[in-house]
Design a protein around this motif. Structure first.
Motif, PDB file in Angstrom:
ATOM      1  N   THR A   2     -17.612   4.085  -8.380  1.00 54.61           N
ATOM      2  CA  THR A   2     -16.680   3.755  -7.303  1.00 54.61           C
ATOM      3  C   THR A   2     -15.441   3.063  -7.867  1.00 54.61           C
ATOM      4  N   ASN A   4     -11.852   1.159  -6.407  1.00 57.06           N
ATOM      5  CA  ASN A   4     -11.148   0.632  -5.236  1.00 57.06           C
ATOM      6  C   ASN A   4      -9.816   0.054  -5.692  1.00 57.06           C
ATOM      7  N   GLN A  35     -15.034  11.735  -3.255  1.00 57.18           N
ATOM      8  CA  GLN A  35     -14.810  11.344  -1.868  1.00 57.18           C
ATOM      9  C   GLN A  35     -13.703  10.300  -1.864  1.00 57.18           C
ATOM     10  N   THR A  36     -12.758  10.460  -0.953  1.00 58.59           N
ATOM     11  CA  THR A  36     -11.631   9.527  -0.882  1.00 58.59           C
ATOM     12  C   THR A  36     -11.538   8.923   0.507  1.00 58.59           C
ATOM     13  N   GLN A  37     -11.041   7.707   0.543  1.00 54.08           N
ATOM     14  CA  GLN A  37     -10.727   7.061   1.820  1.00 54.08           C
ATOM     15  C   GLN A  37      -9.481   6.216   1.607  1.00 54.08           C
ATOM     16  N   THR A  39      -6.374   3.772   3.489  1.00 55.51           N
ATOM     17  CA  THR A  39      -5.971   2.978   4.647  1.00 55.51           C
ATOM     18  C   THR A  39      -4.570   2.439   4.382  1.00 55.51           C
ATOM     19  N   ALA A  41      -4.133   6.017   6.782  1.00 57.27           N
ATOM     20  CA  ALA A  41      -4.259   7.419   6.404  1.00 57.27           C
ATOM     21  C   ALA A  41      -2.915   7.940   5.904  1.00 57.27           C
ATOM     22  N   GLN A  45      -1.172  15.291   2.903  1.00 63.23           N
ATOM     23  CA  GLN A  45      -2.191  15.624   1.901  1.00 63.23           C
ATOM     24  C   GLN A  45      -1.616  16.734   1.022  1.00 63.23           C
ATOM     25  N   ASP A  71      -9.879   4.143  -1.855  1.00 63.70           N
ATOM     26  CA  ASP A  71     -11.257   4.054  -2.332  1.00 63.70           C
ATOM     27  C   ASP A  71     -11.714   5.443  -2.762  1.00 63.70           C
ATOM     28  N   TYR A  72     -12.287   5.498  -3.957  1.00 62.71           N
ATOM     29  CA  TYR A  72     -12.763   6.763  -4.516  1.00 62.71           C
ATOM     30  C   TYR A  72     -14.227   6.630  -4.898  1.00 62.71           C
TER      31      TYR A  72
END
Length: 86
Positions: A2, A4, A35-37, A39, A41, A45, A71-72
């Motif tokens: 992970t 961040n 997986q990405t998140q 903030t 958004a 893309q 976050d990955y």
């Protein structure tokens, strides 16, 4: 594994339109998942049709600052040798 990241962009004396580009990890193998998140958004893309490049574009008032987080989560089979991660 992970990763961040969090960063703030402060603005000085004038209203501006902020454009921020982030290079997210991109898997080159089907067994490696990313997986990405973000903030807030991202607005775009695949910025300029480039996988992994995301862009935020937003107005920033004088004296305002904006915080961004990325976050990955990278997952791969235990026996896989993944390179290029820091």
């Amino acid at each position: 594994k992970t990763f961040n990241y969090s960063f703030a962009v402060p603005n000085g004396s004038y209203r501006v339109t902020l454009q921020l580009v982030e290079a997210a990890p991109v898997s080159q193998h089907e067994d490696i998942k990313v997986q990405t998140q973000f903030t807030p958004a991202p607005t775009t893309q695949s910025w300029r049709k480039q996988p992994g490049l995301v862009m935020w574009e937003l107005p920033l008032a004088a004296g305002q600052s904006q915080r961004f987080t990325a976050d990955y989560l990278i997952s791969a089979p235990k026996e896989a040798q993944v390179t290029g991660l820091r």
